[in-house]
Design a protein around this motif. Sequence first.
Motif, PDB file in Angstrom:
ATOM      1  N   GLN A 161       4.336  -2.538 -11.721  1.00 42.43           N
ATOM      2  CA  GLN A 161       2.587  -1.822 -11.359  1.00 42.43           C
ATOM      3  C   GLN A 161       2.248  -2.158 -10.084  1.00 42.43           C
ATOM      4  OE1 GLN A 161      -0.779  -3.318 -12.853  1.00 42.43           O
ATOM      5  NE2 GLN A 161      -1.537  -0.857 -13.640  1.00 42.43           N
ATOM      6  N   GLN A 162       2.561  -1.433  -9.267  1.00 42.55           N
ATOM      7  CA  GLN A 162       1.296  -1.171  -7.742  1.00 42.55           C
ATOM      8  C   GLN A 162       0.552  -1.693  -7.645  1.00 42.55           C
ATOM      9  OE1 GLN A 162       3.798  -0.351  -4.232  1.00 42.55           O
ATOM     10  NE2 GLN A 162       3.029  -1.715  -3.155  1.00 42.55           N
ATOM     11  N   ILE A 163      -0.479  -2.513  -6.724  1.00 41.10           N
ATOM     12  CA  ILE A 163      -2.165  -2.055  -7.451  1.00 41.10           C
ATOM     13  C   ILE A 163      -2.844  -2.962  -6.595  1.00 41.10           C
ATOM     14  CG2 ILE A 163      -2.579  -3.324  -9.713  1.00 41.10           C
ATOM     15  CD1 ILE A 163      -4.495  -1.350 -10.359  1.00 41.10           C
ATOM     16  N   TYR A 164      -4.358  -2.254  -6.212  1.00 44.33           N
ATOM     17  CA  TYR A 164      -5.356  -3.124  -5.624  1.00 44.33           C
ATOM     18  C   TYR A 164      -5.782  -3.834  -6.599  1.00 44.33           C
ATOM     19  CZ  TYR A 164      -4.661  -0.568  -1.145  1.00 44.33           C
ATOM     20  OH  TYR A 164      -3.578   0.254  -0.716  1.00 44.33           O
ATOM     21  N   ALA A 165      -5.254  -4.746  -7.215  1.00 44.83           N
ATOM     22  CA  ALA A 165      -5.792  -5.815  -8.251  1.00 44.83           C
ATOM     23  C   ALA A 165      -7.040  -6.489  -7.804  1.00 44.83           C
ATOM     24  CB  ALA A 165      -5.054  -7.679  -8.626  1.00 44.83           C
ATOM     25  N   GLN A 166      -7.567  -6.768  -6.377  1.00 44.57           N
ATOM     26  CA  GLN A 166      -9.361  -6.899  -6.009  1.00 44.57           C
ATOM     27  C   GLN A 166      -8.921  -6.399  -4.299  1.00 44.57           C
ATOM     28  OE1 GLN A 166      -7.980 -11.000  -7.067  1.00 44.57           O
ATOM     29  NE2 GLN A 166     -10.165 -11.744  -7.174  1.00 44.57           N
ATOM     30  N   GLY A 174       0.911  -1.252   0.175  1.00 40.23           N
ATOM     31  CA  GLY A 174       0.303   0.131  -0.237  1.00 40.23           C
ATOM     32  C   GLY A 174       0.991   1.279  -0.123  1.00 40.23           C
ATOM     33  N   GLY A 175       2.156   1.108   0.035  1.00 37.02           N
ATOM     34  CA  GLY A 175       3.185   2.072  -0.175  1.00 37.02           C
ATOM     35  C   GLY A 175       4.038   2.406  -1.664  1.00 37.02           C
ATOM     36  N   SER A 176       4.206   1.548  -2.397  1.00 40.62           N
ATOM     37  CA  SER A 176       5.641   2.160  -2.775  1.00 40.62           C
ATOM     38  C   SER A 176       6.481   1.848  -2.427  1.00 40.62           C
ATOM     39  CB  SER A 176       5.068   3.379  -4.151  1.00 40.62           C
ATOM     40  OG  SER A 176       4.291   3.266  -4.989  1.00 40.62           O
ATOM     41  N   PRO A 200      -9.688   5.099   0.388  1.00 44.33           N
ATOM     42  CA  PRO A 200      -9.489   3.477   0.115  1.00 44.33           C
ATOM     43  C   PRO A 200      -8.415   3.676  -0.927  1.00 44.33           C
ATOM     44  CG  PRO A 200     -11.442   3.347  -1.136  1.00 44.33           C
ATOM     45  CD  PRO A 200     -11.102   5.138  -0.300  1.00 44.33           C
ATOM     46  N   GLU A 201      -7.185   4.501  -1.111  1.00 41.86           N
ATOM     47  CA  GLU A 201      -6.099   3.989  -1.893  1.00 41.86           C
ATOM     48  C   GLU A 201      -4.782   3.776  -2.038  1.00 41.86           C
ATOM     49  OE1 GLU A 201      -7.675   3.966  -5.053  1.00 41.86           O
ATOM     50  OE2 GLU A 201      -9.760   4.777  -4.805  1.00 41.86           O
ATOM     51  N   MET A 202      -3.854   3.394  -3.079  1.00 36.95           N
ATOM     52  CA  MET A 202      -2.467   3.531  -2.115  1.00 36.95           C
ATOM     53  C   MET A 202      -2.076   5.008  -1.473  1.00 36.95           C
ATOM     54  SD  MET A 202      -0.899   1.110  -3.488  1.00 36.95           S
ATOM     55  CE  MET A 202      -0.898  -0.924  -4.525  1.00 36.95           C
ATOM     56  N   GLY A 203      -0.888   4.991  -0.830  1.00 34.03           N
ATOM     57  CA  GLY A 203      -0.449   6.031  -0.212  1.00 34.03           C
ATOM     58  C   GLY A 203      -0.895   6.138   0.640  1.00 34.03           C
ATOM     59  N   TYR A 204      -2.122   6.342   1.134  1.00 34.22           N
ATOM     60  CA  TYR A 204      -2.658   6.615   2.635  1.00 34.22           C
ATOM     61  C   TYR A 204      -2.492   5.739   3.614  1.00 34.22           C
ATOM     62  CZ  TYR A 204      -5.147  10.106  -0.541  1.00 34.22           C
ATOM     63  OH  TYR A 204      -5.771  11.171  -1.074  1.00 34.22           O
ATOM     64  N   PRO A 205      -2.074   6.601   5.063  1.00 36.59           N
ATOM     65  CA  PRO A 205      -1.673   5.579   6.515  1.00 36.59           C
ATOM     66  C   PRO A 205      -2.921   4.239   6.557  1.00 36.59           C
ATOM     67  CG  PRO A 205      -2.072   8.117   6.379  1.00 36.59           C
ATOM     68  CD  PRO A 205      -2.340   8.001   5.509  1.00 36.59           C
ATOM     69  N   VAL A 206      -2.175   2.855   6.629  1.00 35.08           N
ATOM     70  CA  VAL A 206      -2.686   2.097   6.595  1.00 35.08           C
ATOM     71  C   VAL A 206      -2.064   1.181   7.628  1.00 35.08           C
ATOM     72  CG1 VAL A 206      -1.904   0.691   5.165  1.00 35.08           C
ATOM     73  CG2 VAL A 206      -3.979   0.124   5.692  1.00 35.08           C
ATOM     74  N   LEU A 207      -3.043   0.129   8.639  1.00 32.98           N
ATOM     75  CA  LEU A 207      -2.487  -1.026   9.436  1.00 32.98           C
ATOM     76  C   LEU A 207      -3.141  -2.282   8.679  1.00 32.98           C
ATOM     77  CD1 LEU A 207      -3.590   1.352  12.385  1.00 32.98           C
ATOM     78  CD2 LEU A 207      -1.777   0.778  12.130  1.00 32.98           C
ATOM     79  N   GLN A 208      -2.304  -3.055   8.649  1.00 32.17           N
ATOM     80  CA  GLN A 208      -2.823  -4.051   7.950  1.00 32.17           C
ATOM     81  C   GLN A 208      -2.307  -5.396   8.759  1.00 32.17           C
ATOM     82  OE1 GLN A 208       0.418  -2.434   4.425  1.00 32.17           O
ATOM     83  NE2 GLN A 208      -1.861  -3.325   4.587  1.00 32.17           N
ATOM     84  N   PRO A 209      -2.864  -6.845   9.230  1.00 28.92           N
ATOM     85  CA  PRO A 209      -1.657  -7.753   8.991  1.00 28.92           C
ATOM     86  C   PRO A 209      -1.557  -8.272   7.578  1.00 28.92           C
ATOM     87  CG  PRO A 209      -4.264  -7.561   9.847  1.00 28.92           C
ATOM     88  CD  PRO A 209      -4.255  -6.296   9.422  1.00 28.92           C
ATOM     89  N   VAL A 210      -0.569  -8.573   6.617  1.00 29.07           N
ATOM     90  CA  VAL A 210      -0.213  -8.881   5.288  1.00 29.07           C
ATOM     91  C   VAL A 210       0.563 -10.277   5.700  1.00 29.07           C
ATOM     92  CG1 VAL A 210       0.803  -8.151   3.736  1.00 29.07           C
ATOM     93  CG2 VAL A 210      -0.123  -6.759   5.194  1.00 29.07           C
ATOM     94  N   LEU A 211      -0.677 -10.855   4.433  1.00 30.90           N
ATOM     95  CA  LEU A 211      -0.198 -12.543   4.009  1.00 30.90           C
ATOM     96  C   LEU A 211       1.122 -12.601   2.319  1.00 30.90           C
ATOM     97  CD1 LEU A 211       0.435 -15.651   3.194  1.00 30.90           C
ATOM     98  CD2 LEU A 211      -1.555 -15.285   2.277  1.00 30.90           C
ATOM     99  N   GLN A 212       1.810 -11.822   2.814  1.00 28.27           N
ATOM    100  CA  GLN A 212       2.862 -11.609   1.419  1.00 28.27           C
ATOM    101  C   GLN A 212       4.419 -12.223   1.068  1.00 28.27           C
ATOM    102  OE1 GLN A 212       4.954  -9.124   4.566  1.00 28.27           O
ATOM    103  NE2 GLN A 212       6.276 -10.016   4.925  1.00 28.27           N
ATOM    104  N   TYR A 213       4.340 -12.520  -0.385  1.00 21.92           N
ATOM    105  CA  TYR A 213       5.011 -13.343  -1.723  1.00 21.92           C
ATOM    106  C   TYR A 213       6.241 -12.406  -1.944  1.00 21.92           C
ATOM    107  CZ  TYR A 213       6.363 -16.053  -4.947  1.00 21.92           C
ATOM    108  OH  TYR A 213       7.633 -17.101  -5.877  1.00 21.92           O
ATOM    109  N   GLY A 214       7.648 -12.847  -1.999  1.00 22.50           N
ATOM    110  CA  GLY A 214       8.577 -12.401  -2.903  1.00 22.50           C
ATOM    111  C   GLY A 214       8.822 -11.137  -1.744  1.00 22.50           C
ATOM    112  N   GLN A 215       8.438 -10.859  -0.789  1.00 21.09           N
ATOM    113  CA  GLN A 215       8.864  -9.299   0.713  1.00 21.09           C
ATOM    114  C   GLN A 215      10.218  -9.710   0.674  1.00 21.09           C
ATOM    115  OE1 GLN A 215       6.798  -7.136   0.854  1.00 21.09           O
ATOM    116  NE2 GLN A 215       8.596  -5.764   1.961  1.00 21.09           N
ATOM    117  N   THR A 216      10.964 -10.715   0.825  1.00 20.22           N
ATOM    118  CA  THR A 216      12.595 -10.268   0.983  1.00 20.22           C
ATOM    119  C   THR A 216      13.119 -11.448  -0.405  1.00 20.22           C
ATOM    120  OG1 THR A 216      12.093 -13.184   1.597  1.00 20.22           O
ATOM    121  CG2 THR A 216      11.794 -10.955   3.576  1.00 20.22           C
ATOM    122  N   MET A 217      12.701 -11.751  -1.814  1.00 22.53           N
ATOM    123  CA  MET A 217      13.345 -11.872  -2.739  1.00 22.53           C
ATOM    124  C   MET A 217      13.360 -13.035  -2.532  1.00 22.53           C
ATOM    125  SD  MET A 217      13.252  -9.736  -5.031  1.00 22.53           S
ATOM    126  CE  MET A 217      13.952 -10.381  -6.462  1.00 22.53           C
TER     127      MET A 217
END
Length: 272
Positions: free
Chosen positions: A67-72, A24-26, A115-132
């Motif tokens: 591209q970084q986007i909220y796909a769904q 959510g933050g580029s 509900p868009e990119m760049g604005y402050p967000v609190l989030q528990p995240v399931l992430q893939y690829g975050q550490t390469m």
Amino acid sequence: MKFIVLTSLALGLSSADVVTVVPGGSLIPHECILEVSNKDVVSNDKMLAMLPEHCTDSAKDLQFGTQQIYAQDAHLQNTAGLWTNFTGDWIVPPLPSSHDGQVDYHWTGFKSSQPEMGYPVLQPVLQYGQTMQAKWQLQSWYVWGNGGKAVTGPAVDINEGDKLTTYMSFDDDSQTWTVYGKNEASGEESILTITKDALGCDCDFEWAMIVHETIGKKTGYCDDYPADSSGITYTNTRLDGEAVDWTTRVQKTECGEAVNVEDDKVEFTWKN
């Protein structure tokens, strides 16, 4: 600290502009991401002491066809006040069949302003690829992309089929937010506790969101999704204890992306 390092060549940046992708933050400079333990309470004093002054700079955008986007997503605004509690559970899907540098995020979150990119967000995240690496992790985040800073709990390794339970809650007495994620299979947790004044943005979190966020190719990306067309179904999605009528949105359609809502279940599907 644990984070993804994208090469300057891939992003079109100079070697001095080494940055980190965050949900959510580029892109945010490495030194502007603070990772704390599950037991820490992040206060304004701690933030000021550990993050450089230049972290108020805006985050950078990705380049060269990435591209970084909220796909769904599903989202809902609390027009009568502010959300203070959000629960959500889901099962970890299979890994993507292709690993070409993409990042794939699945999260529930409280978002400030829009509900868009760049604005402050609190989030528990399931992430893939975050550490390469080609693996799943669970990590609790506070991200302010346009503010150029992020704070996280520890990253927890996750396997396909594991059940995740998550919540975000606000304690009015201590003026403290808790972002919580747990892998029920292993018992490991990622917890971020942060005081309201440490957010640095005078934030009110009036938007609740459930998001499939992607970072990668603009086209030809279907194999970069989790290799299961049954997608992800979020259960126990309750805001302040109640099931709600979500507004759904699909911003990428090449892979048959869809969002369906039934009571407290929100289903995200796609085709590989």
